[in-house]
Scaffold this motif. Structure first.
Motif, PDB file in Angstrom:
ATOM      1  N   CYS A 173      60.370  28.575 -49.884  1.00  0.00           N
ATOM      2  CA  CYS A 173      60.039  27.158 -50.002  1.00  0.00           C
ATOM      3  C   CYS A 173      59.440  26.967 -51.391  1.00  0.00           C
ATOM      4  CB  CYS A 173      59.026  26.745 -48.923  1.00  0.00           C
ATOM      5  SG  CYS A 173      57.498  27.692 -48.947  1.00  0.00           S
ATOM      6  N   SER A 174      59.360  25.707 -51.808  1.00  0.00           N
ATOM      7  CA  SER A 174      58.794  25.424 -53.134  1.00  0.00           C
ATOM      8  C   SER A 174      57.790  24.293 -53.016  1.00  0.00           C
ATOM      9  CB  SER A 174      59.902  25.012 -54.106  1.00  0.00           C
ATOM     10  OG  SER A 174      60.778  26.103 -54.280  1.00  0.00           O
TER      11      SER A 174
ATOM     12  N   HIS B 216      55.904  16.561 -57.427  1.00  0.00           N
ATOM     13  CA  HIS B 216      56.203  17.984 -57.227  1.00  0.00           C
ATOM     14  C   HIS B 216      55.915  18.635 -58.576  1.00  0.00           C
ATOM     15  CE1 HIS B 216      58.893  21.390 -55.636  1.00  0.00           C
ATOM     16  NE2 HIS B 216      58.428  21.782 -56.812  1.00  0.00           N
TER      17      HIS B 216
ATOM     18  N   ASN C  90      65.635  25.546 -50.065  1.00  0.00           N
ATOM     19  CA  ASN C  90      64.165  25.691 -50.027  1.00  0.00           C
ATOM     20  C   ASN C  90      63.578  24.921 -48.858  1.00  0.00           C
ATOM     21  OD1 ASN C  90      63.180  25.665 -53.571  1.00  0.00           O
ATOM     22  ND2 ASN C  90      64.788  26.778 -52.519  1.00  0.00           N
ATOM     23  N   GLY C  91      62.806  25.587 -48.027  1.00  0.00           N
ATOM     24  CA  GLY C  91      62.084  24.830 -47.014  1.00  0.00           C
ATOM     25  C   GLY C  91      61.725  25.645 -45.786  1.00  0.00           C
TER      26      GLY C  91
ATOM     27  N   PHE D 283      59.841  14.743 -59.551  1.00  0.00           N
ATOM     28  CA  PHE D 283      59.889  16.207 -59.571  1.00  0.00           C
ATOM     29  C   PHE D 283      59.817  16.708 -61.008  1.00  0.00           C
ATOM     30  CE2 PHE D 283      61.317  17.336 -55.216  1.00  0.00           C
ATOM     31  CZ  PHE D 283      61.638  16.076 -54.729  1.00  0.00           C
TER      32      PHE D 283
ATOM     33  N   LEU E 221      67.428  16.060 -45.443  1.00  0.00           N
ATOM     34  CA  LEU E 221      67.409  16.051 -46.922  1.00  0.00           C
ATOM     35  C   LEU E 221      68.623  16.804 -47.473  1.00  0.00           C
ATOM     36  CD1 LEU E 221      65.669  15.466 -49.572  1.00  0.00           C
ATOM     37  CD2 LEU E 221      65.003  17.862 -49.406  1.00  0.00           C
TER      38      LEU E 221
ATOM     39  N   CYS F 196      60.927  20.977 -43.953  1.00  0.00           N
ATOM     40  CA  CYS F 196      62.260  20.931 -44.570  1.00  0.00           C
ATOM     41  C   CYS F 196      63.054  22.108 -43.995  1.00  0.00           C
ATOM     42  CB  CYS F 196      62.123  21.021 -46.088  1.00  0.00           C
ATOM     43  SG  CYS F 196      63.628  20.544 -46.953  1.00  0.00           S
TER      44      CYS F 196
ATOM     45  N   LYS G 230      57.927   9.544 -55.351  1.00  0.00           N
ATOM     46  CA  LYS G 230      57.757  10.942 -55.760  1.00  0.00           C
ATOM     47  C   LYS G 230      58.717  11.300 -56.883  1.00  0.00           C
ATOM     48  CE  LYS G 230      58.120  15.654 -53.840  1.00  0.00           C
ATOM     49  NZ  LYS G 230      58.648  16.449 -52.712  1.00  0.00           N
TER      50      LYS G 230
ATOM     51  N   TYR H 115      63.392  21.478 -60.523  1.00  0.00           N
ATOM     52  CA  TYR H 115      64.801  21.221 -60.180  1.00  0.00           C
ATOM     53  C   TYR H 115      65.567  20.465 -61.275  1.00  0.00           C
ATOM     54  CZ  TYR H 115      62.904  22.284 -55.501  1.00  0.00           C
ATOM     55  OH  TYR H 115      62.270  22.852 -54.430  1.00  0.00           O
TER      56      TYR H 115
ATOM     57  N   ASP I 218      55.491  19.398 -45.432  1.00  0.00           N
ATOM     58  CA  ASP I 218      56.711  19.553 -46.241  1.00  0.00           C
ATOM     59  C   ASP I 218      57.818  20.096 -45.341  1.00  0.00           C
ATOM     60  OD1 ASP I 218      58.415  19.436 -48.380  1.00  0.00           O
ATOM     61  OD2 ASP I 218      57.605  21.184 -49.411  1.00  0.00           O
TER      62      ASP I 218
ATOM     63  N   HIS J 277      52.265  19.615 -51.870  1.00  0.00           N
ATOM     64  CA  HIS J 277      52.378  21.058 -51.573  1.00  0.00           C
ATOM     65  C   HIS J 277      51.741  21.974 -52.631  1.00  0.00           C
ATOM     66  CE1 HIS J 277      55.881  20.787 -54.178  1.00  0.00           C
ATOM     67  NE2 HIS J 277      56.674  20.290 -53.253  1.00  0.00           N
TER      68      HIS J 277
ATOM     69  N   HIS K 124      60.997  15.987 -44.495  1.00  0.00           N
ATOM     70  CA  HIS K 124      62.342  15.805 -45.080  1.00  0.00           C
ATOM     71  C   HIS K 124      63.396  15.955 -44.001  1.00  0.00           C
ATOM     72  CE1 HIS K 124      60.904  16.032 -49.248  1.00  0.00           C
ATOM     73  NE2 HIS K 124      60.241  17.134 -48.954  1.00  0.00           N
TER      74      HIS K 124
ATOM     75  N   PHE L 298      70.155  19.199 -49.897  1.00  0.00           N
ATOM     76  CA  PHE L 298      69.517  20.193 -50.771  1.00  0.00           C
ATOM     77  C   PHE L 298      70.431  21.410 -50.872  1.00  0.00           C
ATOM     78  CE2 PHE L 298      66.754  23.436 -52.293  1.00  0.00           C
ATOM     79  CZ  PHE L 298      65.739  22.792 -52.996  1.00  0.00           C
TER      80      PHE L 298
HETATM   81  N1  DUC Z   1      60.256  22.009 -51.502  1.00  0.00           N
HETATM   82  C1  DUC Z   1      60.795  22.569 -50.412  1.00  0.00           C
HETATM   83  O1  DUC Z   1      60.342  23.636 -49.986  1.00  0.00           O
HETATM   84  N2  DUC Z   1      61.832  21.952 -49.822  1.00  0.00           N
HETATM   85  C2  DUC Z   1      62.350  20.713 -50.234  1.00  0.00           C
HETATM   86  C3  DUC Z   1      61.951  20.267 -51.544  1.00  0.00           C
HETATM   87  C4  DUC Z   1      60.726  20.899 -52.077  1.00  0.00           C
HETATM   88  O2  DUC Z   1      60.199  20.450 -53.043  1.00  0.00           O
END
Ligand code: DUC
Ligand code: ZN
Ligand code: ZN
Length: 478
Positions: A301-302, A191, A353-354, A160, A72, A333, A158, A163, A331, A247, A69, A74
């Motif tokens: 992170c997610s 996701h 997140n990242g 989600f 990105l 980010c 992709k 979110y 991932d 992820h 990413h 966010f």
């Molecule tokens: N997860 C992350 O950790 N960062 C960006 C988006 C996501 O799904």
């Protein structure tokens, strides 16, 4: 066109290893030869333009990171690596192709989001790049745009399940998009976390004063990942859409994928280095630290880091061995602590997140070879060959064979790599979640389409060398 001979090394593929010399002509591999072969009529080493001595080293196809990413948007900020800085870091770490995510959000046209991503990347990349398409707003317009992506070389999109209000799709939207995926062969990427449930848990925690980064992982409970993974699998079963879950971090989600695969479904999963090495307990430990309890933000992170006591990390390694999980992406980010992660100092929900890992994926996965978690061949398969097959690049990328792009890494198993901001780090971040990790190996030479990007500890790349990869449909479907 110049010729290069990579001489004396062990060529490693997903299926084996062999002592061989690799002949590169211009941007392509033209031959894989017995060491010192004169089959081409003369001693090649004396006639080629350049010789790279790989004695005692592994010669592997360049890494492919299929989940990044750059820039990105966010949480009110942007991922801190540009295509220029992020792909330079990728090259340093032996990754010669990335697949980033172009973004479409509610109310935006898919074509506009994609055009913007092309603008960000074109002329700026050090390594080759492709795109997946994020569909953040599933409606009649974006659904109609999906099949047209194939001609653009974008063969995966992709959605989600997390979110809400940002990228979230509900089940009806997912169903409709998956029907198109089934009809066209576009890969559905997911996701898989139950976002509405997570948001309620997170709000309850904050109301109780539990605002530190650690509670990010508590709110994003494994049940929310397992449930969403199961739901995505069922919708894929109903529609016949190929499904790739990104992820994966919970062992229970892996079990859902394994069951679906045993039933013959075209269902796949990736995990990321952070879910193999890091844990929720470490994030808890970071609550007493120099950042005043906020250091755990580095690990936000997610999906989140999972409990080591519950055994998720060991299970991820096992799933990589048994092919319940097929790939490792980062991932990637990245967000700086200053001005970015700091946005969530009073409320973990506002921490972007990242984690940034693009530079270290090949090394971190090689360390799994050293510790006996995976074989040398599986290392290549997880980091290069399967990403190429999964996302329609195989033959050009992901393999050392005549006709393939000369994307090659010479890896030294007797070398050493210390990870840290002042050591091997070239990502545009003011910290590293990987600070202090030691690797018993080293990326020595990195070649992209015949051009040496890294050698002798020096960077020789130029931005704009990286080209857009028009991908075909997945070559991995059952
Ligand atoms: N997860 C992350 O950790 N960062 C960006 C988006 C996501 O799904
Ligand atoms: Zn995600
Ligand atoms: Zn992601």
């Amino acid at each position: 066109m110049s010729t290069t001979l990579i001489k004396g090394g062990t060529v490693v593929s997903a299926t084996g290893r062999v002592a061989a010399d690799v002949l590169v002509d211009g941007a392509r591999i033209v031959a894989v030869l017995e060491p010192g072969s004169t089959a081409l009529g003369h001693d090649l080493a004396s006639t080629v333009d350049a010789v790279i001595d790989a004695t005692g080293k592994y010669v592997i196809p360049g890494g492919i990171d299929a989940h990044t990413h750059m820039q990105l948007p966010f949480g009110g900020t942007f991922a801190s690596d540009t295509f220029e800085t992020g792909t330079a870091a990728a090259a340093w770490g032996g990754t010669t192709s990335i697949i980033d995510f172009a973004v479409q959000r509610t109310g935006e046209k898919v074509q506009d989001g994609l055009a913007h991503w092309h603008e960000l990347a074109a002329g700026n990349c050090h390594v080759d790049y492709g795109f997946h398409q994020i569909i953040g707003g599933v409606d009649e317009d974006s659904l109609a745009a999906l099949p047209k992506l194939i001609d653009e070389g974008i063969t995966s999109f992709k959605m989600f399940m997390a979110y809400p209000g940002v990228f979230y799709s509900d089940d009806a939207q997912i169903l409709k998009a998956m029907q198109i995926s089934a009809d066209t062969g576009l890969m559905t990427m997911m996701h898989a976390e139950n976002g509405p449930v997570i948001d309620v848990l997170a709000e309850q925690l904050v109301k109780q004063g539990k605002i530190e980064p650690y509670y990010h992982g508590i709110a994003r409970a494994w049940q929310a990942e397992e449930e969403a993974t199961h739901r995505a699998i069922m919708l894929s079963h109903l529609t016949g859409a190929p499904l790739y879950v990104v992820h994966v971090s919970a062992k229970q989600a892996v079990a859902q994928l394994a069951t679906a695969r045993d039933n013959g479904q075209n269902v796949f999963g990736e995990t990321c280095p952070q879910y193999l090495y890091m844990s929720l307990e470490e994030q808890l430990g970071a609550m007493s630290d120099e950042w005043g309890g906020f250091e755990g933000a580095k690990y936000v992170c997610s999906t989140p880091l999972r409990s080591r006591e519950e055994g998720h990390q060991d299970h991820m390694w096992q799933a990589l061995r048994t092919n319940d999980l097929q790939m490792v992406s980062t991932d990637h980010c990245p967000f700086c602590m200053k001005d970015q992660k700091e946005l969530g100092k009073g409320d973990f929900r506002a921490i972007p997140n990242g984690i940034g890992s693009i530079e270290h994926r090949m090394d971190l996965m090689y360390q799994g070879v050293v510790t006996g978690q995976i074989t040398l061949e599986r290392w290549v398969e997880l980091t290069s060959t399967t990403p190429a097959r999964m996302f329609g690049l195989y033959g050009t990328k992901g393999v050392i064979q005549p006709g393939a792009d000369a994307d090659i890494v010479v890896y030294d198993p007797n070398g050493h790599t210390s990870i840290g901001v002042d050591k091997t780090h070239h990502m545009n971040m003011d910290h590293s979640a990987w600070e202090g990790y030691e690797i018993d190996g080293h990326v020595d030479v990195v070649i992209s389409r015949g051009t040496v990007l890294v050698s002798d500890g020096e960077f020789h790349g130029t931005k704009g060398h990286g080209s857009f990869l028009k991908r075909g449909l997945s070559q991995y479907l059952i």
